[in-house]
Scaffold this active site. Structure first.
Site, PDB file in Angstrom:
ATOM      1  N   TYR A   1     -12.358  -1.839  -4.308  1.00 25.42           N
ATOM      2  CA  TYR A   1     -12.911  -1.960  -2.954  1.00 25.42           C
ATOM      3  C   TYR A   1     -14.441  -1.864  -2.933  1.00 25.42           C
ATOM      4  O   TYR A   1     -15.027  -1.559  -1.896  1.00 25.42           O
ATOM      5  CB  TYR A   1     -12.302  -0.895  -2.044  1.00 25.42           C
ATOM      6  CG  TYR A   1     -10.862  -1.181  -1.704  1.00 25.42           C
ATOM      7  CD1 TYR A   1     -10.521  -2.204  -0.821  1.00 25.42           C
ATOM      8  CD2 TYR A   1      -9.836  -0.443  -2.275  1.00 25.42           C
ATOM      9  CE1 TYR A   1      -9.201  -2.479  -0.516  1.00 25.42           C
ATOM     10  CE2 TYR A   1      -8.510  -0.712  -1.971  1.00 25.42           C
ATOM     11  CZ  TYR A   1      -8.202  -1.728  -1.089  1.00 25.42           C
ATOM     12  OH  TYR A   1      -6.889  -1.998  -0.787  1.00 25.42           O
TER      13      TYR A   1
ATOM     14  N   ARG B   1       3.129  -6.732   9.026  1.00 30.93           N
ATOM     15  CA  ARG B   1       2.467  -5.634   9.734  1.00 30.93           C
ATOM     16  C   ARG B   1       3.141  -5.315  11.062  1.00 30.93           C
ATOM     17  O   ARG B   1       3.184  -4.156  11.463  1.00 30.93           O
ATOM     18  CB  ARG B   1       0.985  -5.935   9.895  1.00 30.93           C
ATOM     19  CG  ARG B   1       0.270  -5.854   8.532  1.00 30.93           C
ATOM     20  CD  ARG B   1      -1.192  -6.122   8.661  1.00 30.93           C
ATOM     21  NE  ARG B   1      -1.891  -5.887   7.398  1.00 30.93           N
ATOM     22  CZ  ARG B   1      -2.860  -6.638   6.944  1.00 30.93           C
ATOM     23  NH1 ARG B   1      -3.266  -7.694   7.636  1.00 30.93           N
ATOM     24  NH2 ARG B   1      -3.449  -6.343   5.803  1.00 30.93           N
TER      25      ARG B   1
ATOM     26  N   HIS C   1      -2.050  -5.637   1.672  1.00 32.49           N
ATOM     27  CA  HIS C   1      -3.351  -6.276   1.489  1.00 32.49           C
ATOM     28  C   HIS C   1      -3.095  -7.615   0.828  1.00 32.49           C
ATOM     29  O   HIS C   1      -2.192  -7.754   0.010  1.00 32.49           O
ATOM     30  CB  HIS C   1      -4.248  -5.420   0.572  1.00 32.49           C
ATOM     31  CG  HIS C   1      -5.416  -6.177   0.032  1.00 32.49           C
ATOM     32  ND1 HIS C   1      -6.588  -6.332   0.731  1.00 32.49           N
ATOM     33  CD2 HIS C   1      -5.574  -6.865  -1.136  1.00 32.49           C
ATOM     34  CE1 HIS C   1      -7.423  -7.078   0.012  1.00 32.49           C
ATOM     35  NE2 HIS C   1      -6.836  -7.401  -1.126  1.00 32.49           N
TER      36      HIS C   1
ATOM     37  N   ASN D   1      -1.696  -0.065   7.230  1.00 32.65           N
ATOM     38  CA  ASN D   1      -1.176  -1.372   7.615  1.00 32.65           C
ATOM     39  C   ASN D   1      -0.291  -2.021   6.560  1.00 32.65           C
ATOM     40  O   ASN D   1      -0.037  -3.214   6.601  1.00 32.65           O
ATOM     41  CB  ASN D   1      -2.319  -2.294   8.039  1.00 32.65           C
ATOM     42  CG  ASN D   1      -3.317  -2.543   6.936  1.00 32.65           C
ATOM     43  OD1 ASN D   1      -3.022  -2.407   5.755  1.00 32.65           O
ATOM     44  ND2 ASN D   1      -4.524  -2.933   7.317  1.00 32.65           N
TER      45      ASN D   1
ATOM     46  N   LYS E   1       0.805  -1.217   0.000  1.00 35.34           N
ATOM     47  CA  LYS E   1       0.000   0.000   0.000  1.00 35.34           C
ATOM     48  C   LYS E   1       0.848   1.282   0.000  1.00 35.34           C
ATOM     49  O   LYS E   1       2.049   1.247   0.304  1.00 35.34           O
ATOM     50  CB  LYS E   1      -0.925  -0.009   1.213  1.00 35.34           C
ATOM     51  CG  LYS E   1      -1.947  -1.133   1.180  1.00 35.34           C
ATOM     52  CD  LYS E   1      -2.814  -1.083   2.422  1.00 35.34           C
ATOM     53  CE  LYS E   1      -3.879  -2.149   2.412  1.00 35.34           C
ATOM     54  NZ  LYS E   1      -4.729  -2.059   3.627  1.00 35.34           N
TER      55      LYS E   1
ATOM     56  N   GLU F   1      -9.374 -10.473  -7.648  1.00 37.94           N
ATOM     57  CA  GLU F   1      -8.408  -9.395  -7.461  1.00 37.94           C
ATOM     58  C   GLU F   1      -7.278  -9.458  -8.482  1.00 37.94           C
ATOM     59  O   GLU F   1      -6.847  -8.427  -9.004  1.00 37.94           O
ATOM     60  CB  GLU F   1      -7.875  -9.417  -6.027  1.00 37.94           C
ATOM     61  CG  GLU F   1      -8.942  -9.037  -5.024  1.00 37.94           C
ATOM     62  CD  GLU F   1      -8.501  -9.062  -3.582  1.00 37.94           C
ATOM     63  OE1 GLU F   1      -9.166  -8.415  -2.765  1.00 37.94           O
ATOM     64  OE2 GLU F   1      -7.493  -9.729  -3.244  1.00 37.94           O
TER      65      GLU F   1
ATOM     66  N   PHE G   1     -16.166   3.587   6.358  1.00 38.61           N
ATOM     67  CA  PHE G   1     -14.764   3.923   6.083  1.00 38.61           C
ATOM     68  C   PHE G   1     -14.427   3.948   4.594  1.00 38.61           C
ATOM     69  O   PHE G   1     -13.271   4.205   4.218  1.00 38.61           O
ATOM     70  CB  PHE G   1     -13.817   2.947   6.806  1.00 38.61           C
ATOM     71  CG  PHE G   1     -14.002   1.502   6.403  1.00 38.61           C
ATOM     72  CD1 PHE G   1     -13.426   0.993   5.238  1.00 38.61           C
ATOM     73  CD2 PHE G   1     -14.751   0.641   7.189  1.00 38.61           C
ATOM     74  CE1 PHE G   1     -13.583  -0.332   4.868  1.00 38.61           C
ATOM     75  CE2 PHE G   1     -14.915  -0.699   6.825  1.00 38.61           C
ATOM     76  CZ  PHE G   1     -14.329  -1.176   5.662  1.00 38.61           C
TER      77      PHE G   1
ATOM     78  N   ARG H   1      -1.467 -14.559   4.113  1.00 39.73           N
ATOM     79  CA  ARG H   1      -2.199 -13.970   5.232  1.00 39.73           C
ATOM     80  C   ARG H   1      -1.439 -14.153   6.543  1.00 39.73           C
ATOM     81  O   ARG H   1      -1.394 -13.264   7.386  1.00 39.73           O
ATOM     82  CB  ARG H   1      -3.611 -14.533   5.304  1.00 39.73           C
ATOM     83  CG  ARG H   1      -4.402 -14.108   4.039  1.00 39.73           C
ATOM     84  CD  ARG H   1      -5.856 -14.356   4.105  1.00 39.73           C
ATOM     85  NE  ARG H   1      -6.552 -13.580   5.106  1.00 39.73           N
ATOM     86  CZ  ARG H   1      -6.851 -12.279   5.007  1.00 39.73           C
ATOM     87  NH1 ARG H   1      -6.467 -11.600   3.951  1.00 39.73           N
ATOM     88  NH2 ARG H   1      -7.524 -11.681   5.955  1.00 39.73           N
TER      89      ARG H   1
ATOM     90  N   THR I   1      -4.417  -7.355  11.068  1.00 37.64           N
ATOM     91  CA  THR I   1      -4.630  -6.008  10.538  1.00 37.64           C
ATOM     92  C   THR I   1      -4.120  -4.945  11.500  1.00 37.64           C
ATOM     93  O   THR I   1      -3.523  -3.952  11.085  1.00 37.64           O
ATOM     94  CB  THR I   1      -6.131  -5.785  10.252  1.00 37.64           C
ATOM     95  OG1 THR I   1      -6.563  -6.792   9.349  1.00 37.64           O
ATOM     96  CG2 THR I   1      -6.380  -4.427   9.635  1.00 37.64           C
TER      97      THR I   1
END
Length: 140
Positions: free
Chosen positions: A51, A104, A117, A114, A11, A128, A59, A87, A93
Site C-alpha cells: 500500500y 461488497r 480489493h 469492505n 481481506k 500487484e 488513513f 471491479r 467501496t
C-alpha cells in the site's frame, strides 16, 4: 474482447467470517477464473510495501493495521476484461452504495471493512500480481 489478468484480495474482515469460498464463487460465476491463489498473513512490512502508494494519506496507519489483523486470500484472476469485470463484481467501496448482488453489497461490513480489493488498471494489476506471485505460481 481481451483475455487479461487482474489481482484480487479477500481481506481479513472477510476471511475472519469464512467468506473465502462465497466470494470466490461470486467471482467465478461472473466468468473470472482463479489461476493463482494463496492465503497469507501480511507482515507490517508487506502491508506497507503493498500500500506504499497511500503512505502520505491520513488513513495509511489504519490501513496497515487492518490488513495485518488477520489472514488474506490473494488471487490472480483471468478472463475477458478481467480488471473491469472484477471491479464491477466487487461493487462500490461503500457497501451502502454498492449495486445489488455485488461482493461488497453482499458481504462488506463498512467502507473500511469492505471485504475485497482489486486492481484498477493493467499496470496496477501487473505490479500487484508481481508483488505477491512468482510467474511459476500462476497456472492458467
Amino acid at each position: 474482447m481481451a483475455i487479461e489478468r487482474t489481482f484480487s484480495m479477500i481481506k481479513p474482515d472477510a476471511t475472519a467470517r469464512n467468506l473465502t469460498g462465497a466470494i470466490t464463487n461470486v467471482l467465478e460465476k461472473a466468468g473470472l477464473r482463479v489461476v493463482a491463489s494463496k492465503r497469507v498473513w501480511m507482515t507490517e512490512k508487506q502491508a506497507e510495501g503493498f500500500y506504499a502508494v497511500h503512505r502520505a494519506r491520513p488513513f495509511f496507519g489504519e490501513l496497515v493495521s487492518t490488513m495485518t489483523a488477520g489472514p488474506t486470500v490473494i488471487q490472480v484472476l483471468e478472463g475477458e476484461n478481467a480488471i473491469a469485470k472484477n471491479r464491477e463484481v466487487m461493487g462500490a467501496t461503500d457497501p451502502a452504495k454498492a449495486a445489488e448482488g455485488t461482493i461488497r453489497k453482499l458481504f462488506a461490513k463498512s467502507i473500511g471493512e469492505n471485504s475485497v480489493h482489486g486492481s484498477d488498471a493493467p499496470e496496477t494489476a501487473r505490479q500487484e500480481i508481481a508483488y505477491w506471485f512468482a510467474e511459476t505460481e500462476i497456472v492458467g
